[in-house]
Motif scaffolding. Structure first.
Motif, PDB file in Angstrom:
ATOM      1  N   UNK A 131       1.465  -1.279   0.373  1.00 31.40           N
ATOM      2  CA  UNK A 131      -0.467   0.026   0.487  1.00 31.40           C
ATOM      3  C   UNK A 131       1.105   1.153   0.104  1.00 31.40           C
ATOM      4  N   UNK A 132       1.962   0.952   0.872  1.00 29.46           N
ATOM      5  CA  UNK A 132       2.733   2.843   1.158  1.00 29.46           C
ATOM      6  C   UNK A 132       3.009   2.721  -0.614  1.00 29.46           C
ATOM      7  N   UNK A 133       4.200   1.925  -0.742  1.00 23.01           N
ATOM      8  CA  UNK A 133       4.428   1.889  -2.015  1.00 23.01           C
ATOM      9  C   UNK A 133       4.183   1.933  -3.049  1.00 23.01           C
ATOM     10  N   UNK A 134       2.397   1.656  -3.442  1.00 24.18           N
ATOM     11  CA  UNK A 134       1.648   2.197  -4.564  1.00 24.18           C
ATOM     12  C   UNK A 134       1.598   3.559  -4.698  1.00 24.18           C
ATOM     13  N   UNK A 135       0.945   3.676  -3.439  1.00 21.56           N
ATOM     14  CA  UNK A 135       0.628   5.967  -3.109  1.00 21.56           C
ATOM     15  C   UNK A 135       2.260   6.330  -3.097  1.00 21.56           C
ATOM     16  N   UNK A 136       2.810   5.793  -2.830  1.00 30.28           N
ATOM     17  CA  UNK A 136       4.443   6.590  -3.396  1.00 30.28           C
ATOM     18  C   UNK A 136       5.222   6.602  -4.905  1.00 30.28           C
ATOM     19  N   UNK A 137       4.014   5.975  -5.708  1.00 28.37           N
ATOM     20  CA  UNK A 137       4.872   6.417  -7.025  1.00 28.37           C
ATOM     21  C   UNK A 137       3.461   6.216  -7.867  1.00 28.37           C
ATOM     22  N   UNK A 138       2.381   5.760  -7.589  1.00 30.08           N
ATOM     23  CA  UNK A 138       0.546   6.030  -7.977  1.00 30.08           C
ATOM     24  C   UNK A 138       0.585   7.674  -8.647  1.00 30.08           C
ATOM     25  N   UNK A 139       0.171   7.657 -10.100  1.00 31.37           N
ATOM     26  CA  UNK A 139       0.278   9.297 -10.130  1.00 31.37           C
ATOM     27  C   UNK A 139      -0.965   9.199 -11.572  1.00 31.37           C
ATOM     28  N   UNK A 140      -2.267   9.541 -10.455  1.00 32.07           N
ATOM     29  CA  UNK A 140      -3.561   9.238 -11.339  1.00 32.07           C
ATOM     30  C   UNK A 140      -3.815  10.369 -12.705  1.00 32.07           C
ATOM     31  N   UNK A 141      -3.006  11.471 -12.260  1.00 33.82           N
ATOM     32  CA  UNK A 141      -3.112  11.902 -13.149  1.00 33.82           C
ATOM     33  C   UNK A 141      -2.364  12.301 -14.738  1.00 33.82           C
ATOM     34  N   UNK A 142      -1.477  11.541 -14.204  1.00 34.19           N
ATOM     35  CA  UNK A 142       0.196  10.737 -15.603  1.00 34.19           C
ATOM     36  C   UNK A 142      -1.282  11.242 -16.800  1.00 34.19           C
ATOM     37  N   UNK A 143      -0.494  12.333 -18.286  1.00 33.83           N
ATOM     38  CA  UNK A 143      -1.119  12.197 -18.997  1.00 33.83           C
ATOM     39  C   UNK A 143      -0.589  10.962 -19.965  1.00 33.83           C
TER      40      UNK A 143
END
Length: 197
Positions: free
Chosen positions: A165-177
């Motif tokens: 969960x922590x790793x995914x939160x750190x690398x996730x970018x919902x808005x990356x075009x």
């Protein structure tokens, strides 16, 4: 020859799962062979093997790789299209395993349904990447761990969940075009007793 092919066509799966045909595929993985050579190896007639090779060829499971001429007769040599095969749950259509239909997320049924989804999805992605002549970026982590107690196993599960969960939160970018979605799955199950360290 591909290292592995995923069979998602029900007809191809039926052809490959026939005991004699799967034996022929296993023999061809070792080296290309003719119907006559295979017939001698499996103890049947060349005509019967030729029939089964035809069925395998129609579904893309074997390919003709060479021809030899002996006394006016042409001998065709066949090889498998892949070194090994796996049947995708997609071959079962609507009856295939689906994680959405399993309520208990801690059950072996859910683990199998998630693994089946991964097999189905990655199989389709591999075919698309091959057709486009592009590599498919993937990551696999595979290890074994020996827990001293059930409590240690539970603690590991909690730690692994928190880390993912922590790793995914750190690398996730919902808005990356130009971002691309990836599915991350962590599975754990008892190692079979016959699986040596």
């Amino acid at each position: 020859m591909e290292a592995l092919d995923v069979l998602d066509d029900p007809a191809a799966a039926v052809v490959a799962l026939d005991p004699l045909r799967s034996r022929l595929l296993a023999l061809l993985v070792r080296e290309p062979a003719s119907a006559a050579t295979l017939a001698a190896a499996v103890g049947t007639t060349r005509q019967r093997v030729t029939y089964h090779l035809g069925a395998l060829a129609r579904h893309g499971l074997v390919v003709e790789v060479d021809q030899r001429t002996h006394g006016g007769l042409t001998e065709r040599l066949y090889a498998p299209s892949a070194a090994s095969y796996v049947v995708s749950p997609a071959a079962l259509g609507e009856a295939a395993a689906d994680p959405a239909r399993v309520r208990d997320r801690l059950s072996a049924s859910y683990l199998l349904a998630v693994a089946a989804r991964a097999l189905r999805e990655v199989g389709g992605l591999v075919r698309g990447a091959r057709a486009a002549g592009q590599p498919l970026p993937t990551l696999t982590v595979d290890t074994s761990i020996r827990f001293a107690t059930p409590a240690a196993r539970a603690a590991f599960a909690r730690d692994l969940d928190a880390a993912v969960v922590a790793l995914a939160a750190r690398h996730h970018d919902e808005a990356a075009p130009d971002g691309r979605w990836y599915r991350v799955v962590a599975l754990a199950h008892p190692r079979p007793p016959e699986d040596s360290p």
